[in-house]
Design a protein around this motif. Structure first.
Motif, PDB file in Angstrom:
ATOM      1  N   THR A 118       0.828  -1.193   0.000  1.00  0.00           N
ATOM      2  CA  THR A 118       0.000   0.000   0.000  1.00  0.00           C
ATOM      3  C   THR A 118       0.871   1.254   0.000  1.00  0.00           C
ATOM      4  N   SER A 119       0.247   2.360  -0.304  1.00  0.00           N
ATOM      5  CA  SER A 119       0.956   3.637  -0.305  1.00  0.00           C
ATOM      6  C   SER A 119      -0.023   4.744   0.013  1.00  0.00           C
ATOM      7  N   SER A 120       0.461   5.703   0.784  1.00  0.00           N
ATOM      8  CA  SER A 120      -0.396   6.842   1.117  1.00  0.00           C
ATOM      9  C   SER A 120      -0.680   7.704  -0.111  1.00  0.00           C
ATOM     10  N   SER A 121       0.041   7.470  -1.189  1.00  0.00           N
ATOM     11  CA  SER A 121      -0.183   8.249  -2.403  1.00  0.00           C
ATOM     12  C   SER A 121      -1.341   7.712  -3.239  1.00  0.00           C
ATOM     13  N   TYR A 122      -1.830   6.532  -2.889  1.00  0.00           N
ATOM     14  CA  TYR A 122      -2.934   5.960  -3.648  1.00  0.00           C
ATOM     15  C   TYR A 122      -4.213   6.773  -3.449  1.00  0.00           C
ATOM     16  N   THR A 123      -4.985   6.889  -4.492  1.00  0.00           N
ATOM     17  CA  THR A 123      -6.343   7.401  -4.375  1.00  0.00           C
ATOM     18  C   THR A 123      -7.233   6.243  -3.908  1.00  0.00           C
ATOM     19  N   ILE A 152      -7.917  11.638  -2.019  1.00  0.00           N
ATOM     20  CA  ILE A 152      -6.612  11.568  -2.667  1.00  0.00           C
ATOM     21  C   ILE A 152      -5.493  11.754  -1.645  1.00  0.00           C
ATOM     22  N   TRP A 153      -4.251  11.726  -2.116  1.00  0.00           N
ATOM     23  CA  TRP A 153      -3.092  11.723  -1.222  1.00  0.00           C
ATOM     24  C   TRP A 153      -3.061  12.954  -0.311  1.00  0.00           C
ATOM     25  N   SER A 154      -3.597  14.072  -0.799  1.00  0.00           N
ATOM     26  CA  SER A 154      -3.546  15.301  -0.017  1.00  0.00           C
ATOM     27  C   SER A 154      -4.635  15.375   1.047  1.00  0.00           C
ATOM     28  N   GLY A 155      -5.574  14.455   0.961  1.00  0.00           N
ATOM     29  CA  GLY A 155      -6.698  14.487   1.884  1.00  0.00           C
ATOM     30  C   GLY A 155      -7.939  15.113   1.283  1.00  0.00           C
ATOM     31  N   ASN A 156      -7.797  15.671   0.083  1.00  0.00           N
ATOM     32  CA  ASN A 156      -8.985  16.233  -0.577  1.00  0.00           C
ATOM     33  C   ASN A 156      -9.987  15.132  -0.886  1.00  0.00           C
ATOM     34  N   THR A 157     -11.248  15.481  -0.774  1.00  0.00           N
ATOM     35  CA  THR A 157     -12.307  14.503  -0.980  1.00  0.00           C
ATOM     36  C   THR A 157     -13.280  14.959  -2.067  1.00  0.00           C
ATOM     37  N   TYR A 158     -13.904  13.975  -2.691  1.00  0.00           N
ATOM     38  CA  TYR A 158     -14.865  14.231  -3.762  1.00  0.00           C
ATOM     39  C   TYR A 158     -16.023  13.261  -3.595  1.00  0.00           C
ATOM     40  N   TYR A 159     -17.232  13.740  -3.911  1.00  0.00           N
ATOM     41  CA  TYR A 159     -18.431  12.936  -3.688  1.00  0.00           C
ATOM     42  C   TYR A 159     -19.371  12.982  -4.886  1.00  0.00           C
TER      43      TYR A 159
END
Length: 118
Positions: A28-33, A52-59
């Motif tokens: 695993t990787s924290s860079s994965y979406t 996404i990796w930055s913590g941004n979220t989409y719905y």
């Protein structure tokens, strides 16, 4: 390889809440979406939420304001908090991982059933 295991599904009444978990293991990787999808009987699989990796979220519009996706990097786990559930939310919910730079989701969990009664 990455393994994803969903949990937390079940049967609830309309208006109630559930929290789904997706535990990742392997490379695993924290860079994965990380995303959640769902598939209702007789319908195509649909996107629900991603982080996404930055913590941004989409719905998806259908769940915006009711569902919240989050991730715990230390536990390699992604969550989907689902509030104000309604019968239209009944589906099998899948967790998926997409490596950075990839256009498709390479890894999928086995799914967890969510059933909302009216």
């Amino acid at each position: 390889q990455v393994q994803l295991v969903e949990s937390g599904g079940g049967l609830v009444q309309a208006g109630e809440s559930l929290r789904l978990s997706c535990a990742a293991s392997g490379r695993t990787s924290s860079s994965y979406t990380m995303s959640w999808f769902r598939q209702a009987p007789g319908k195509e699989r649909e996107f629900i939420a991603r982080i996404i990796w930055s913590g941004n979220t989409y719905y998806a519009d259908s769940v915006k304001g009711r569902f919240t996706i989050s991730r715990d990097y230390a536990k390699n786990t992604v969550y989907l908090q689902m509030n104000s559930l309604n019968p239209e939310d009944t589906a099998v919910y899948y967790c998926a991982a997409r490596p950075m730079g990839h256009s498709a989701y390479d890894y999928w969990g086995q799914g967890t059933q969510v059933t909302v009664s009216s």
